[in-house]
Scaffold this motif. Structure first.
Motif, PDB file in Angstrom:
ATOM      1  N   LEU A 123       0.823  -1.212   0.000  1.00  0.00           N
ATOM      2  CA  LEU A 123       0.000   0.000   0.000  1.00  0.00           C
ATOM      3  C   LEU A 123       0.856   1.262   0.000  1.00  0.00           C
ATOM      4  O   LEU A 123       0.522   2.241  -0.673  1.00  0.00           O
ATOM      5  CB  LEU A 123      -0.944   0.008   1.199  1.00  0.00           C
ATOM      6  N   ASP A 124       1.944   1.247   0.744  1.00  0.00           N
ATOM      7  CA  ASP A 124       2.828   2.412   0.785  1.00  0.00           C
ATOM      8  C   ASP A 124       3.388   2.725  -0.602  1.00  0.00           C
ATOM      9  O   ASP A 124       3.496   3.889  -0.987  1.00  0.00           O
ATOM     10  CB  ASP A 124       3.968   2.178   1.780  1.00  0.00           C
ATOM     11  N   TYR A 125       3.740   1.689  -1.361  1.00  0.00           N
ATOM     12  CA  TYR A 125       4.299   1.904  -2.691  1.00  0.00           C
ATOM     13  C   TYR A 125       3.252   2.316  -3.721  1.00  0.00           C
ATOM     14  O   TYR A 125       3.586   2.816  -4.779  1.00  0.00           O
ATOM     15  CB  TYR A 125       5.076   0.673  -3.163  1.00  0.00           C
ATOM     16  N   THR A 126       1.960   2.109  -3.399  1.00  0.00           N
ATOM     17  CA  THR A 126       0.905   2.575  -4.295  1.00  0.00           C
ATOM     18  C   THR A 126       0.470   3.996  -3.950  1.00  0.00           C
ATOM     19  O   THR A 126      -0.415   4.542  -4.587  1.00  0.00           O
ATOM     20  CB  THR A 126      -0.330   1.644  -4.263  1.00  0.00           C
ATOM     21  N   GLY A 127       1.088   4.584  -2.933  1.00  0.00           N
ATOM     22  CA  GLY A 127       0.802   5.970  -2.582  1.00  0.00           C
ATOM     23  C   GLY A 127      -0.025   6.157  -1.318  1.00  0.00           C
ATOM     24  O   GLY A 127      -0.245   7.274  -0.886  1.00  0.00           O
ATOM     25  N   TYR A 128      -0.507   5.057  -0.723  1.00  0.00           N
ATOM     26  CA  TYR A 128      -1.258   5.151   0.532  1.00  0.00           C
ATOM     27  C   TYR A 128      -0.290   5.031   1.699  1.00  0.00           C
ATOM     28  O   TYR A 128       0.585   4.173   1.690  1.00  0.00           O
ATOM     29  CB  TYR A 128      -2.301   4.030   0.627  1.00  0.00           C
ATOM     30  N   LYS A 129      -0.446   5.865   2.687  1.00  0.00           N
ATOM     31  CA  LYS A 129       0.430   5.810   3.858  1.00  0.00           C
ATOM     32  C   LYS A 129      -0.104   4.747   4.823  1.00  0.00           C
ATOM     33  O   LYS A 129      -1.031   4.979   5.567  1.00  0.00           O
ATOM     34  CB  LYS A 129       0.507   7.176   4.516  1.00  0.00           C
ATOM     35  N   ASN A 130       0.493   3.592   4.773  1.00  0.00           N
ATOM     36  CA  ASN A 130       0.072   2.457   5.584  1.00  0.00           C
ATOM     37  C   ASN A 130       1.001   2.291   6.784  1.00  0.00           C
ATOM     38  O   ASN A 130       0.563   2.291   7.912  1.00  0.00           O
ATOM     39  CB  ASN A 130       0.050   1.194   4.720  1.00  0.00           C
ATOM     40  N   PHE A 131       2.293   2.142   6.527  1.00  0.00           N
ATOM     41  CA  PHE A 131       3.289   1.998   7.584  1.00  0.00           C
ATOM     42  C   PHE A 131       4.468   2.941   7.334  1.00  0.00           C
ATOM     43  O   PHE A 131       5.620   2.511   7.314  1.00  0.00           O
ATOM     44  CB  PHE A 131       3.814   0.558   7.654  1.00  0.00           C
ATOM     45  N   PRO A 132       4.227   4.235   7.162  1.00  0.00           N
ATOM     46  CA  PRO A 132       5.330   5.130   6.787  1.00  0.00           C
ATOM     47  C   PRO A 132       6.412   5.262   7.848  1.00  0.00           C
ATOM     48  O   PRO A 132       7.551   5.564   7.522  1.00  0.00           O
ATOM     49  CB  PRO A 132       4.629   6.472   6.534  1.00  0.00           C
ATOM     50  N   SER A 133       6.096   5.013   9.104  1.00  0.00           N
ATOM     51  CA  SER A 133       7.113   5.161  10.141  1.00  0.00           C
ATOM     52  C   SER A 133       7.941   3.895  10.319  1.00  0.00           C
ATOM     53  O   SER A 133       8.930   3.899  11.034  1.00  0.00           O
ATOM     54  CB  SER A 133       6.454   5.536  11.474  1.00  0.00           C
ATOM     55  N   VAL A 134       7.571   2.811   9.665  1.00  0.00           N
ATOM     56  CA  VAL A 134       8.262   1.538   9.858  1.00  0.00           C
ATOM     57  C   VAL A 134       9.191   1.208   8.692  1.00  0.00           C
ATOM     58  O   VAL A 134      10.234   0.614   8.879  1.00  0.00           O
ATOM     59  CB  VAL A 134       7.240   0.391  10.051  1.00  0.00           C
ATOM     60  N   ILE A 135       8.811   1.602   7.502  1.00  0.00           N
ATOM     61  CA  ILE A 135       9.608   1.220   6.333  1.00  0.00           C
ATOM     62  C   ILE A 135      10.385   2.405   5.777  1.00  0.00           C
ATOM     63  O   ILE A 135      10.011   3.548   5.954  1.00  0.00           O
ATOM     64  CB  ILE A 135       8.735   0.605   5.222  1.00  0.00           C
ATOM     65  N   SER A 136      11.477   2.077   5.114  1.00  0.00           N
ATOM     66  CA  SER A 136      12.251   3.077   4.386  1.00  0.00           C
ATOM     67  C   SER A 136      12.070   2.768   2.904  1.00  0.00           C
ATOM     68  O   SER A 136      12.482   1.703   2.437  1.00  0.00           O
ATOM     69  CB  SER A 136      13.726   2.989   4.770  1.00  0.00           C
ATOM     70  N   MET A 137      11.446   3.673   2.195  1.00  0.00           N
ATOM     71  CA  MET A 137      11.116   3.427   0.795  1.00  0.00           C
ATOM     72  C   MET A 137      12.162   3.976  -0.171  1.00  0.00           C
ATOM     73  O   MET A 137      12.022   3.800  -1.383  1.00  0.00           O
ATOM     74  CB  MET A 137       9.745   4.033   0.484  1.00  0.00           C
ATOM     75  N   ASN A 138      13.208   4.603   0.323  1.00  0.00           N
ATOM     76  CA  ASN A 138      14.157   5.290  -0.554  1.00  0.00           C
ATOM     77  C   ASN A 138      14.741   4.401  -1.638  1.00  0.00           C
ATOM     78  O   ASN A 138      14.681   4.723  -2.818  1.00  0.00           O
ATOM     79  CB  ASN A 138      15.286   5.911   0.268  1.00  0.00           C
ATOM     80  N   LEU A 139      15.322   3.281  -1.280  1.00  0.00           N
ATOM     81  CA  LEU A 139      15.986   2.421  -2.253  1.00  0.00           C
ATOM     82  C   LEU A 139      15.000   1.825  -3.251  1.00  0.00           C
ATOM     83  O   LEU A 139      15.207   1.891  -4.460  1.00  0.00           O
ATOM     84  CB  LEU A 139      16.758   1.299  -1.546  1.00  0.00           C
ATOM     85  N   LEU A 140      13.913   1.261  -2.744  1.00  0.00           N
ATOM     86  CA  LEU A 140      12.970   0.619  -3.652  1.00  0.00           C
ATOM     87  C   LEU A 140      12.141   1.630  -4.435  1.00  0.00           C
ATOM     88  O   LEU A 140      11.651   1.315  -5.509  1.00  0.00           O
ATOM     89  CB  LEU A 140      12.076  -0.361  -2.897  1.00  0.00           C
ATOM     90  N   ARG A 141      11.984   2.816  -3.922  1.00  0.00           N
ATOM     91  CA  ARG A 141      11.271   3.857  -4.687  1.00  0.00           C
ATOM     92  C   ARG A 141      12.046   4.143  -5.971  1.00  0.00           C
ATOM     93  O   ARG A 141      11.446   4.341  -7.030  1.00  0.00           O
ATOM     94  CB  ARG A 141      11.117   5.131  -3.852  1.00  0.00           C
ATOM     95  N   ASP A 142      13.371   4.116  -5.902  1.00  0.00           N
ATOM     96  CA  ASP A 142      14.179   4.298  -7.107  1.00  0.00           C
ATOM     97  C   ASP A 142      13.969   3.146  -8.093  1.00  0.00           C
ATOM     98  O   ASP A 142      13.963   3.343  -9.300  1.00  0.00           O
ATOM     99  CB  ASP A 142      15.663   4.404  -6.754  1.00  0.00           C
TER     100      ASP A 142
END
Length: 151
Positions: A101-120
């Motif tokens: 969900l976080d990668y689809t743009g919904y803030k589900n677990f924003p404080s737990v995951i780091s999306m920097n690497l996979l966002r690229d």
């Protein structure tokens, strides 16, 4: 998932993953046992860890983790026989216990995951969903030979 979970983690300090998993599993077992007035272990056996040392494997692992909940609603995804790809995507959108969900743009677990690497790697939420649709429709085209199962 009903009986296991998957994490993609990177070790910052030696033995850091082992200590993290010990604390995570122990803390959850304590919470669960107190909540349901029970005792004993929750997990069957030790956790397994697989060292990812190839780029192709690393690039497929997040898709595998995000698609794993389809085993509950669309188990045919593993053989590339999903007839309703939109229904599979909808099922993933309803599964809260994933960073999908976080990668689809919904803030589900924003404080737990780091999306920097996979966002690229994934790019925009739209590009990520498009790629996921492609993997669901034809897993062999997306390196399905790299599927691993950790239980």
């Amino acid at each position: 998932m009903t009986n296991h979970y998957h994490l993609l983690v990177s070790e910052a300090v030696e033995s850091g993953i082992s200590l993290f998993i010990k604390k995570l599993n122990g803390g959850y077992a304590k919470y669960f046992n107190e909540r349901y007035r029970r005792s004993g272990s929750l997990w069957q056996g030790k956790y397994r860890r697989i060292h990812v040392n190839r780029d192709a494997h690393f690039l497929y692992i997040p898709h595998y983790i995000h698609l794993n909940p389809l085993d509950l609603t669309h188990p045919e995804w593993r053989s590339g026989k999903v007839k309703n790809v939109s229904g599979a995507i909808s099922a993933l959108q309803k599964y809260r216990w994933s960073s999908h969900l976080d990668y689809t743009g919904y803030k589900n677990f924003p404080s737990v995951i780091s999306m920097n690497l996979l966002r690229d790697v994934f790019g925009s939420p739209e590009r990520y969903v498009k790629e996921l649709r492609s993997v669901i429709a034809s897993p062999s085209a997306a390196s399905a030979s790299h599927i691993i199962e950790i239980r």
